[in-house]
Write a protein that holds these residues in place. Structure first.
Motif, short mmCIF file in Angstrom:
data_model
loop_
_atom_site.label_atom_id
_atom_site.label_comp_id
_atom_site.label_asym_id
_atom_site.label_seq_id
_atom_site.Cartn_x
_atom_site.Cartn_y
_atom_site.Cartn_z
N ALA A 74 0.62 -1.16 0.11
CA ALA A 74 -0.07 0.14 -0.14
C ALA A 74 0.77 1.11 0.12
CB ALA A 74 -0.94 0.26 1.19
N GLU A 75 1.75 1.14 0.73
CA GLU A 75 2.74 2.66 1.02
C GLU A 75 3.87 2.09 1.91
OE1 GLU A 75 1.89 6.56 3.51
OE2 GLU A 75 0.19 5.61 2.80
N MET A 76 4.84 2.88 1.36
CA MET A 76 6.18 2.63 2.24
C MET A 76 6.32 3.77 3.48
SD MET A 76 7.52 0.09 0.69
CE MET A 76 9.21 0.07 0.99
N PRO A 77 6.85 3.55 4.46
CA PRO A 77 7.85 2.40 4.72
C PRO A 77 7.02 1.08 5.17
CG PRO A 77 7.93 3.76 6.39
CD PRO A 77 7.19 4.70 5.46
N LEU A 124 -7.09 -13.76 -5.55
CA LEU A 124 -6.70 -13.48 -4.10
C LEU A 124 -5.90 -12.68 -3.77
CD1 LEU A 124 -6.03 -14.96 -1.22
CD2 LEU A 124 -4.34 -16.25 -2.43
N LEU A 125 -6.05 -11.48 -2.87
CA LEU A 125 -5.25 -10.51 -2.74
C LEU A 125 -4.50 -10.61 -1.59
CD1 LEU A 125 -4.34 -7.48 -3.38
CD2 LEU A 125 -6.39 -6.79 -2.03
N VAL A 126 -3.14 -10.68 -1.70
CA VAL A 126 -2.33 -10.28 -0.39
C VAL A 126 -1.88 -8.95 -0.21
CG1 VAL A 126 -0.22 -11.41 0.67
CG2 VAL A 126 -1.64 -13.07 -0.78
N SER A 127 -2.18 -8.39 0.86
CA SER A 127 -2.21 -6.94 1.26
C SER A 127 -0.71 -6.79 2.12
CB SER A 127 -3.30 -6.60 1.58
OG SER A 127 -2.79 -5.06 2.12
N VAL A 128 -0.07 -5.88 1.81
CA VAL A 128 1.10 -5.51 2.75
C VAL A 128 0.48 -3.92 3.03
CG1 VAL A 128 3.21 -4.71 3.38
CG2 VAL A 128 2.68 -6.57 1.79
N PRO A 129 -0.48 -3.84 4.09
CA PRO A 129 -0.96 -2.43 4.32
C PRO A 129 -0.21 -1.50 4.75
CG PRO A 129 -2.10 -4.45 5.60
CD PRO A 129 -0.82 -4.83 5.08
N VAL A 130 -0.69 -0.25 4.83
CA VAL A 130 -0.18 0.88 5.40
C VAL A 130 0.47 0.29 7.04
CG1 VAL A 130 -0.46 3.26 6.30
CG2 VAL A 130 -1.59 2.67 4.31
#
Length: 412
Positions: free
Chosen positions: A156-159, A246-252
């Motif tokens: 979603a966003e870094m970091p 299938l969505l694998v999310s790395v959220p904020v």
């Protein structure tokens, strides 16, 4: 008696407590550690849970088992930090703790609610994360019976914690689906806000070529605006659409909510911190370690380790009346699982990007930098034992805290 208060008993806080308990005179110093949770998680292990390589007992231990007996341990959420009064108020019983020096090691957390549509009725159904133990376990159950389709991993966003973990997940997924005999029925896509596979050019070129070799599509500069869970699609701010099964999310990621409540953080609740001394900006008795900082270094266990290695001797100088040294150089050291029992290793800091070479002994290794090898994979596997038995307990490793150029070279 002087009081040292450490907020957070994660990687950085636990290492600092162990090291300082050995260095400070117990007749002169009282050390207190405060944390809201009794459980310590080996977060690098979350990556392996979805693929059945690790299980919950491999990544979970009681925090008290890794803190020295001479340290006072308080399990309680923190209501607020009041730096002008040199005190911290606890949430559980409204108790107030005063301090002479404060170490903030409150870490970071995922905040899926920051992305519209992400944390709704499809969460842990067709949308998963692997940055929490519960999320990784739910994804393991899902993959166990999944028959293929479009798997999209979105950052979603870094970091984020461990910036290479999304790439590792996709490399392991490619291997896992080959082992399951369904790789030809799986379409893998990385949707990242970055302009490439990684933030540093040489490593980005290498990792990008590996993604291409493994037939993993990369959608760069994809800044997610929303998830449409019923439509099974994600949209970027420039109105690009990526459909998924299938969505694998790395959220904020954000800092701890107590940082936000206390007015000590930036927009993402990370504490503005001097990049070399680890002193909180605007304060002369508050230090910040680990993921809680706003530093441009990686949010990773190795960085916390190198920070503590430089912080402890610097702190001992400081309390003796000497100036702080600009000791921390942003050193990070990360293994990257590439699947099939192989891996990469990168070593870099604020000023030097990951370069090829040998580590830790120049010319000898045994680990290769920016080169795939089975030894690098076993280094990653051995790290879990080292984490529980050496790093957390504040024991010394034969790796300098400041990055060395010995054994590295720049490709032409």
């Amino acid at each position: 008696m002087k009081r040292l208060l450490i907020l957070g008993a994660g990687t950085a806080g636990t290492m600092a407590a162990n090291r300082l308990a050995r260095e400070l005179d117990p007749h002169e110093w009282h050390i207190t550690v405060v944390d809201a949770d009794e459980t310590h998680y080996y977060q690098p292990g979350f990556l392996f849970i979805p693929f059945g390589i690790y299980h919950r007992p491999d990544v979970v231990k009681p925090k008290r088992d890794y803190l020295p007996r001479s340290v006072e341990v308080i399990i309680s959420p923190i209501e607020v930090i009041e730096p002008e009064q040199n005190r911290v108020r606890l949430a559980r019983d409204s108790r107030t703790l005063t301090y002479d020096f404060l170490v903030i090691a409150t870490g970071s957390r995922i905040v899926p609610d920051e992305t519209p549509g992400l944390h709704e009725h499809e969460w842990h159904r067709s949308i998963h994360d692997f940055y929490t133990a519960d999320g990784a376990l739910a994804l393991q159950k899902h993959l166990r019976h999944w028959q293929g389709g479009r798997l999209v991993l979105n950052v979603a966003e870094m970091p984020i914690k461990c910036p290479v973990a999304p790439l590792e997940f996709l490399f392991l997924a490619d291997w896992y689906f080959h082992e399951q005999g369904i790789r030809d029925r799986v379409e893998l896509t990385l949707a990242t806000p970055l302009p490439g596979a990684f933030t540093k050019p040489i490593a980005a070129q290498l990792l990008g070529s590996i993604l291409e070799e493994k037939n993993i599509h990369v959608e760069t500069e994809f800044n997610i605006e929303r998830v449409e869970p019923d439509e099974r699609a994600i949209y970027s701010y420039d109105n690009r659409k990526i459909e998924y099964d299938l969505l694998v999310s790395v959220p904020v990621h954000m800092g701890a909510d107590v940082i936000e409540r206390s007015g000590l953080g930036d927009d993402l609740a990370f504490v503005p911190t001097d990049r070399h001394t680890l002193l909180a900006e605007g304060f002369d008795n508050i230090f910040v370690l680990g993921d809680a900082t706003n530093l441009p270094s990686s949010k990773a266990g190795s960085v916390a380790h190198f920070q503590v290695d430089t912080f402890v001797p610097n702190f001992l100088r400081y309390i003796d009346g000497l100036d702080l040294l600009p000791a921390f150089d942003g050193h990070a050291n990360c293994y990257i699982e590439s699947g099939y029992g192989k891996g990469f290793l990168i070593d870099f800091n604020y000023d030097v990007e990951p370069l090829p070479g040998r580590f830790p002994l120049p010319g000898l290794g045994p680990f290769t930098l920016l080169q795939e090898s089975r030894m690098n994979h076993w280094g990653k596997m051995m790290f879990r034992w080292m984490y529980w038995n050496i790093l957390l307990r504040g024991k010394e490793l034969p790796i300098p805290a400041q990055m060395s150029m010995a054994g590295k070279w720049r490709p032409s």
